[in-house]
Design an enzyme around this catalytic site. Sequence first.
Site, PDB file in Angstrom:
ATOM      1  N   ASP A   8       0.869  -1.165   0.000  1.00 45.50           N
ATOM      2  CA  ASP A   8       0.000   0.000   0.000  1.00 45.50           C
ATOM      3  C   ASP A   8       0.913   1.225   0.000  1.00 45.50           C
ATOM      4  O   ASP A   8       2.095   1.125   0.352  1.00 45.50           O
ATOM      5  CB  ASP A   8      -0.895  -0.043   1.250  1.00 45.50           C
ATOM      6  CG  ASP A   8      -1.759   1.185   1.383  1.00 45.50           C
ATOM      7  OD1 ASP A   8      -2.384   1.586   0.385  1.00 45.50           O
ATOM      8  OD2 ASP A   8      -1.798   1.761   2.488  1.00 45.50           O
ATOM      9  N   ASP A  10      -0.024   5.034   1.062  1.00 40.28           N
ATOM     10  CA  ASP A  10      -0.185   5.921   2.213  1.00 40.28           C
ATOM     11  C   ASP A  10      -0.189   5.124   3.523  1.00 40.28           C
ATOM     12  O   ASP A  10      -1.026   4.242   3.715  1.00 40.28           O
ATOM     13  CB  ASP A  10      -1.505   6.700   2.109  1.00 40.28           C
ATOM     14  CG  ASP A  10      -1.569   7.562   0.861  1.00 40.28           C
ATOM     15  OD1 ASP A  10      -1.440   8.782   0.987  1.00 40.28           O
ATOM     16  OD2 ASP A  10      -1.753   7.006  -0.250  1.00 40.28           O
TER      17      ASP A  10
END
Length: 220
Positions: A8, A10
């Site tokens: 991922d 953020d």
Amino acid sequence: MIKAVLFDLDGTLADTAPDLGAALNRLLVEEGRAAQSMDAIRPVASHGARGLLELGFGITPQDAQFCALRERFLDHYEQGICEGTTLFDGITELIREIDSRGLQWGIITNKPMRFTDPLVQLLPLPIAPQTCVSGDTVGIPKPDAKPMLHAAAELGVDPAHCLYVGDAERDIEAGRKVGMKTVLASYGYISEFDDTASWGADLNINHPLELLVHLGQSEV
């Protein structure tokens, strides 16, 4: 055996909360409201505009003013997309080690391409990702399985041989749907209200470099 490591963006690969928070606070000041502290912003940063606008304005996508505020927030964020954002400690070394072991790596994020592509170009990544799937790349974001399958297909790796690292429940859910080994990045944007034990991640790490001991193992 793990053949690819996917992240991922953020709250897992990069600490984007400073710039997301700055965009929210600029909008709050424009609206005559008090700025939010970073302590309040950080736990909801993974939820993007929706989570941050709920924090700052107490609104949801069902509210009439949400769309207009969202567009203004996104404009502010775009203007300062990598001013305070940094890679998390250990990410540079981790990516180098992934590459040195002959593994591929990539990004699967719910961030729209409008922001993902320029941010990834600006981040000081030691090696470019071999795949970068945004929230609108395949028309539907995580926790749907399609972004995960798309990334694996681009790499030419069976999802069962992929490791997915994320800091949100949707990350773990999406990875599990396609049979990827899942890793919870507990150093990321975790709220005190998140019941992470119920998410079912295969691993839980408190620092990116903790992942190294698990790479190359037949089982995670």
